[in-house]
Scaffold this motif. Structure first.
Motif, PDB file in Angstrom:
ATOM      1  N   GLU A  57       0.818  -1.211   0.000  1.00 32.97           N
ATOM      2  CA  GLU A  57       0.000   0.000   0.000  1.00 32.97           C
ATOM      3  C   GLU A  57       0.851   1.259   0.000  1.00 32.97           C
ATOM      4  N   GLN A  58       1.484   1.541   1.114  1.00 31.49           N
ATOM      5  CA  GLN A  58       2.296   2.735   1.314  1.00 31.49           C
ATOM      6  C   GLN A  58       3.274   2.451   2.444  1.00 31.49           C
ATOM      7  N   PRO A  59       4.293   3.292   2.630  1.00 33.74           N
ATOM      8  CA  PRO A  59       5.196   3.088   3.762  1.00 33.74           C
ATOM      9  C   PRO A  59       4.459   3.262   5.086  1.00 33.74           C
ATOM     10  N   GLY A  60       4.902   2.539   6.097  1.00 33.35           N
ATOM     11  CA  GLY A  60       4.424   2.745   7.453  1.00 33.35           C
ATOM     12  C   GLY A  60       5.386   3.642   8.208  1.00 33.35           C
ATOM     13  N   ASP A  61       5.194   3.751   9.502  1.00 32.38           N
ATOM     14  CA  ASP A  61       6.022   4.640  10.320  1.00 32.38           C
ATOM     15  C   ASP A  61       7.505   4.273  10.229  1.00 32.38           C
ATOM     16  N   LYS A  99       4.314   6.144  -2.445  1.00 34.33           N
ATOM     17  CA  LYS A  99       5.696   6.193  -1.957  1.00 34.33           C
ATOM     18  C   LYS A  99       5.918   7.080  -0.736  1.00 34.33           C
ATOM     19  N   HIS A 100       4.897   7.802  -0.296  1.00 35.98           N
ATOM     20  CA  HIS A 100       5.026   8.623   0.913  1.00 35.98           C
ATOM     21  C   HIS A 100       4.045   8.152   1.988  1.00 35.98           C
ATOM     22  N   LYS A 115      -2.956   6.306   7.829  1.00 35.97           N
ATOM     23  CA  LYS A 115      -4.207   6.691   7.186  1.00 35.97           C
ATOM     24  C   LYS A 115      -4.144   6.222   5.739  1.00 35.97           C
ATOM     25  N   ALA A 116      -5.137   5.485   5.298  1.00 40.00           N
ATOM     26  CA  ALA A 116      -5.103   4.904   3.948  1.00 40.00           C
ATOM     27  C   ALA A 116      -5.115   5.989   2.886  1.00 40.00           C
ATOM     28  N   PRO A 117      -4.303   5.848   1.839  1.00 44.85           N
ATOM     29  CA  PRO A 117      -4.326   6.815   0.739  1.00 44.85           C
ATOM     30  C   PRO A 117      -5.632   6.734  -0.038  1.00 44.85           C
TER      31      PRO A 117
END
Length: 219
Positions: A57-61, A99-100, A115-117
């Motif tokens: 999905e996207q990067p996590g913390d 990517k962010h 938070k989901a994109p």
């Protein structure tokens, strides 16, 4: 200079670049507003000769802090599942649809909550993923979760309905004939972590089962 509010990373993607040049260019991406709060761009990781591409999905913390995909808890789940499915990790390329890191801060605290994109952010980042697919040219693609599935297959994708069966990657521009590359969708590894004790075992077993479908397509 492109405006982040245009939601288009395309102007930041260099032509005729290899993966190293693409990663370097992605570090300066301001193709949507997400770059403003994230620590850094988190680009894909792996070799250009990888046979299988895993798209999350996207990067996590932790990924946002370290600058590499799947280095947090979900990455640990994915690594174990990949090994259990009989896939050589050296033959994988791991990346994300976005990517962010998108997050919101917990009220009164410093903790950053995932938070989901949204579809606009997914679409804005698609040129980077398209370039990675072109350069790696994997034999099989695995979509990990709903966001990855929507990025690769369109907004109508539903992981609950389409997981675990061989699909076909559409053409990069969404027009014309399909790309022809086999694609298998499954849950995101973070879904395993969010499940309760018994449900977690079932969720993990399902993830491994879906990855085994992808592994069979490699042979």
């Amino acid at each position: 200079m492109p405006d982040p509010d245009d939601y288009d990373a395309g102007p930041f993607v260099p032509e005729a670049a290899d993966l190293a040049a693409l990663r370097e260019a992605a570090a300066g991406c301001a193709g949507c507003p997400l770059f403003r709060e994230a620590t850094q761009t988190v680009f894909g990781s792996g070799t250009a000769t990888a046979r299988l591409m895993l798209v999350g999905e996207q990067p996590g913390d932790q990924e946002d802090r370290q600058g590499e995909p799947f280095v947090g808890p979900a990455g640990g789940v994915l690594s174990r599942a990949v090994a259990e499915a009989g896939i050589d990790p050296a033959q994988t390329y791991v990346t994300n649809a976005v990517k962010h890191f998108k997050f919101e801060r917990q009220a009164g605290g410093k903790r950053r909550i995932h938070k989901a994109p949204n579809l606009r952010e997914i679409s804005a980042c698609k040129p980077w993923l398209t370039s990675e697919l072109h350069l790696v040219a994997p034999e099989v693609v695995v979509a990990l979760g709903a966001t990855a599935g929507k990025s690769l297959l369109g907004s109508s994708f539903r992981v609950s309905q389409q997981r675990g069966v061989p699909l076909t990657l559409p053409a990069p521009d969404g027009k014309g004939e399909d790309d022809g590359t086999p694609l298998v969708a499954t849950i995101h590894p973070s879904a395993v972590l969010r499940a309760g004790d018994q449900a977690r075992k079932d969720a993990y077993a399902g993830l491994v089962s879906d990855l085994k479908v992808a592994a069979r397509l490699l042979r």
